[in-house]
Scaffold this motif. Structure first.
Motif, PDB file in Angstrom:
ATOM      1  N   ASP A 360       0.861  -1.286  -0.096  1.00 11.85           N
ATOM      2  CA  ASP A 360       0.031   0.057   0.118  1.00 11.85           C
ATOM      3  C   ASP A 360       0.866   1.184   0.035  1.00 11.85           C
ATOM      4  N   TRP A 361       0.928   1.910  -1.285  1.00 10.79           N
ATOM      5  CA  TRP A 361       1.927   3.124  -1.225  1.00 10.79           C
ATOM      6  C   TRP A 361       1.686   3.973  -0.419  1.00 10.79           C
ATOM      7  N   VAL A 362       0.457   4.512   0.156  1.00  8.14           N
ATOM      8  CA  VAL A 362       0.130   5.453   1.097  1.00  8.14           C
ATOM      9  C   VAL A 362       0.664   5.139   2.531  1.00  8.14           C
ATOM     10  N   LYS A 363       0.503   3.889   2.952  1.00  8.14           N
ATOM     11  CA  LYS A 363       1.060   3.292   4.198  1.00  8.14           C
ATOM     12  C   LYS A 363       2.678   2.904   3.970  1.00  8.14           C
ATOM     13  N   PHE A 364       3.074   2.848   2.744  1.00  7.28           N
ATOM     14  CA  PHE A 364       4.369   2.723   2.639  1.00  7.28           C
ATOM     15  C   PHE A 364       5.382   3.828   3.017  1.00  7.28           C
ATOM     16  N   TRP A 365       4.783   5.117   2.290  1.00 12.00           N
ATOM     17  CA  TRP A 365       5.173   6.403   2.588  1.00 12.00           C
ATOM     18  C   TRP A 365       5.091   7.045   3.705  1.00 12.00           C
ATOM     19  N   SER A 366       4.152   6.569   4.501  1.00 10.12           N
ATOM     20  CA  SER A 366       3.593   7.024   5.986  1.00 10.12           C
ATOM     21  C   SER A 366       4.857   6.295   6.854  1.00 10.12           C
ATOM     22  N   ILE A 367       5.044   5.196   6.613  1.00 15.48           N
ATOM     23  CA  ILE A 367       6.036   4.542   7.507  1.00 15.48           C
ATOM     24  C   ILE A 367       7.470   5.255   7.330  1.00 15.48           C
ATOM     25  N   THR A 368       7.788   5.113   5.962  1.00 15.19           N
ATOM     26  CA  THR A 368       8.949   5.634   5.444  1.00 15.19           C
ATOM     27  C   THR A 368       9.437   7.137   6.056  1.00 15.19           C
ATOM     28  N   GLY A 369       8.172   7.907   5.814  1.00 10.34           N
ATOM     29  CA  GLY A 369       8.420   9.230   6.667  1.00 10.34           C
ATOM     30  C   GLY A 369       8.761   9.175   7.946  1.00 10.34           C
ATOM     31  N   LEU A 370       7.945   8.372   8.702  1.00  8.65           N
ATOM     32  CA  LEU A 370       8.005   8.292  10.323  1.00  8.65           C
ATOM     33  C   LEU A 370       9.301   7.770  10.569  1.00  8.65           C
ATOM     34  N   ILE A 371      10.030   6.753   9.818  1.00  7.64           N
ATOM     35  CA  ILE A 371      11.313   6.251  10.085  1.00  7.64           C
ATOM     36  C   ILE A 371      12.311   7.261   9.840  1.00  7.64           C
ATOM     37  N   SER A 372      12.023   8.235   8.823  1.00  4.93           N
ATOM     38  CA  SER A 372      13.051   9.089   8.237  1.00  4.93           C
ATOM     39  C   SER A 372      13.282  10.140   9.737  1.00  4.93           C
ATOM     40  N   MET A 373      12.128  10.340  10.186  1.00  4.97           N
ATOM     41  CA  MET A 373      12.377  11.202  11.395  1.00  4.97           C
ATOM     42  C   MET A 373      12.786  10.697  12.678  1.00  4.97           C
ATOM     43  N   ILE A 374      12.451   9.451  12.975  1.00  4.75           N
ATOM     44  CA  ILE A 374      12.996   8.530  13.923  1.00  4.75           C
ATOM     45  C   ILE A 374      14.702   8.397  13.792  1.00  4.75           C
ATOM     46  N   LEU A 375      15.031   8.207  12.493  1.00  3.84           N
ATOM     47  CA  LEU A 375      16.566   7.955  12.098  1.00  3.84           C
ATOM     48  C   LEU A 375      17.344   9.392  12.457  1.00  3.84           C
ATOM     49  N   ALA A 376      16.706  10.289  12.032  1.00  7.50           N
ATOM     50  CA  ALA A 376      17.186  11.709  12.333  1.00  7.50           C
ATOM     51  C   ALA A 376      17.529  11.921  13.844  1.00  7.50           C
ATOM     52  N   PHE A 377      16.377  11.608  14.522  1.00 11.36           N
ATOM     53  CA  PHE A 377      16.459  11.733  16.175  1.00 11.36           C
ATOM     54  C   PHE A 377      17.423  10.793  16.526  1.00 11.36           C
ATOM     55  N   MET A 378      17.787   9.912  16.469  1.00  6.49           N
ATOM     56  CA  MET A 378      18.395   8.500  16.845  1.00  6.49           C
ATOM     57  C   MET A 378      19.803   8.930  16.631  1.00  6.49           C
ATOM     58  N   ASN A 379      19.998   9.467  15.342  1.00  9.65           N
ATOM     59  CA  ASN A 379      21.275   9.728  14.819  1.00  9.65           C
ATOM     60  C   ASN A 379      21.978  11.008  15.550  1.00  9.65           C
ATOM     61  N   LEU A 380      21.049  11.846  16.053  1.00  8.20           N
ATOM     62  CA  LEU A 380      21.490  13.055  16.716  1.00  8.20           C
ATOM     63  C   LEU A 380      21.740  12.676  18.454  1.00  8.20           C
ATOM     64  N   LEU A 381      21.533  11.437  18.917  1.00  5.00           N
ATOM     65  CA  LEU A 381      21.968  11.036  20.227  1.00  5.00           C
ATOM     66  C   LEU A 381      23.407  11.273  20.159  1.00  5.00           C
ATOM     67  N   PRO A 382      23.891  11.650  21.325  1.00  2.14           N
ATOM     68  CA  PRO A 382      25.407  11.951  21.673  1.00  2.14           C
ATOM     69  C   PRO A 382      25.967  10.627  21.936  1.00  2.14           C
TER      70      PRO A 382
END
Length: 439
Positions: A360-382
């Protein structure tokens, strides 16, 4: 086939996000004249690659990350030989601290931008579809297993969350609600206003998509939507569009009322008062072992559909994107207090299950967007070995005027890699445990 679809979506989503993240590092490094030796999506061994200018571009066999190797930088390559040589003008270590800081933030910034863009276009293209607070107050809720466990009851009308109005039924299980301190729902129960506390750690209950369906749903009036072939309902003359007014003398208006009454009539005959057009009659229909009479129903309330202009979508999508970061930051903090179980940490298997077994492309992009923000947050951890670890050391250098020694950075990198490896093993272990226990 379902497993292939889940894995395929995970690999595609991660490849896009990792590729863009590393591209952020590469572009900012080249912008400041740094030499980028390698750009890889996935970890070695290398499957395929090519050389373009000074940089080797490749795809690795382990698709759980990626890397950019910048000359003169202490990174996961642990290239101590290069670091022992005299610094060269094209190397990372030869550039001003502010330039190195931008390079280390480059991947995080790109992931944030990617997440925002995905959420903005999802909101713009699809709008939002939901059952609203007004509809819940008008019709009430159906309290399922998890809802009943905290004191909610079918028929309750949820007025607010933590004293604040909410927008849609999904807000009832949002991170903002479940992670709040001393959270509560205010409900109207038969004209009496009550507060139902949200227990500490209740968010741990929602460890799968199925768990959300066990909390609450909206009550809805109904009519017959489908009549099963060969069923008792068909034999009795039930037709699509009919309304069920009562079962065994018990008046029913909402679908859950009919379900509840039928559960007490398993393997018996139910007296059904049916309205067909303007005519009302009484039918006797056998109830099956699973408490059905052989119909599916159509809800007689429609969810709210809201569309957004592009300017509104920018605001709404950005808010959704940063909402993900805020919720994850709260959840991480509550892991240290014990309110959120570390068992909620998922690895690649858990991520694949979130994508689901259908494409489901809508679900795919929704989850991918969510993971993108989580990756940004996790990568900023010291944590050394993450971008946030490099940022931490660069900020120290900019404030103190002294850079940590290469030896210190090498040792910190080793410690960080051990931490990351341990976290990965823990996450995959959680996935395996959930797979075998079904939790």
């Amino acid at each position: 086939m379902e497993t292939l679809i889940m894995v395929g979506q995970l690999l595609l989503g991660l490849s896009i996000l990792v590729g863009l993240h590393e591209l952020g590092h590469l572009l900012t490094a080249k912008m400041f004249g740094m030499r980028v030796e390698k750009f890889s999506i996935g970890f070695p061994p290398k499957i395929a690659g090519f050389q373009w200018g000074e940089t080797e571009y490749s795809i690795g066999a382990i698709p759980l990350g990626g890397f950019v190797k910048i000359s003169g930088m202490v990174d996961e390559s642990m290239d101590t030989e290069q670091m022992a040589a005299e610094p060269q003008p094209w190397e990372f270590r030869s550039k001003p601290a502010w330039q190195r800081l931008i390079v280390m933030l480059g991947g995080i910034i790109v992931n944030v931008i990617t997440g925002i863009v995905i959420f903005v276009f999802l909101v713009y293209n699809n709008g939002e579809t939901y059952f609203s607070r007004d509809q819940i107050i008008e019709n009430g809720i159906v309290a399922y297993e998890y809802g009943e466990s905290i004191g909610l009851q079918t028929g309750d009308k949820i007025l607010d969350i933590n004293g604040e109005p909410y927008n849609s039924i999904t807000d009832l299980t949002s991170g903002a609600a479940l992670l709040s301190e001393d959270g509560y729902y205010t409900v109207d129960r038969d004209g009496e206003t009550l507060q139902i506390a949200i227990p500490r750690g209740f968010i741990n209950t929602f460890n799968s998509e199925e768990a959300f369906s066990k909390f609450v749903g909206i009550r809805f009036p109904f009519e017959v939507g489908v009549v099963d072939k060969g069923s008792g309902a068909e034999a009795a003359g039930i037709e699509v569009g009919d309304k069920i007014l009562a079962v065994n003398g018990q008046e029913v208006y909402y679908f859950d009322e009919m379900q509840s009454t039928l559960k007490g009539l398993v393997n018996k005959e139910a007296e059904i008062i049916r309205q067909q057009g303007s005519a009302i009659d009484t039918l006797m229909i056998p109830v099956t072992e699973d408490a059905r009479i052989g119909i599916a129903v159509n809800p007689l309330i429609e969810p709210v559909k809201r569309n957004y202009a592009f300017g509104e979508a920018i605001s709404k999508g950005t808010s959704k994107a940063f909402g993900v970061v805020i919720v994850n930051a709260k959840a991480l903090g509550k892991m240290f207090t014990g309110d959120v179980s570390p068992k909620n940490v998922s690895g690649p298997i858990g991520m694949a299950k979130i994508y689901g077994a259908s494409w489901d492309w809508v679900k795919f992009w929704s989850i991918t967007g969510l993971i993108s923000m989580i990756l940004a947050f996790m990568n900023l951890l010291p944590i050394p070995a993450l971008d946030g670890g490099h940022v931490m050391f660069l900020l120290y250098e900019m404030v103190s005027g002294r850079a940590p020694s290469d030896k210190f950075l090498e040792n910190a990198q080793k410690v960080g890699m051990v931490i990351l490896l341990a976290l990965m093993v823990f996450a995959i272990g959680n996935d395996i445990l959930k797979f075998f226990t079904g939790s």
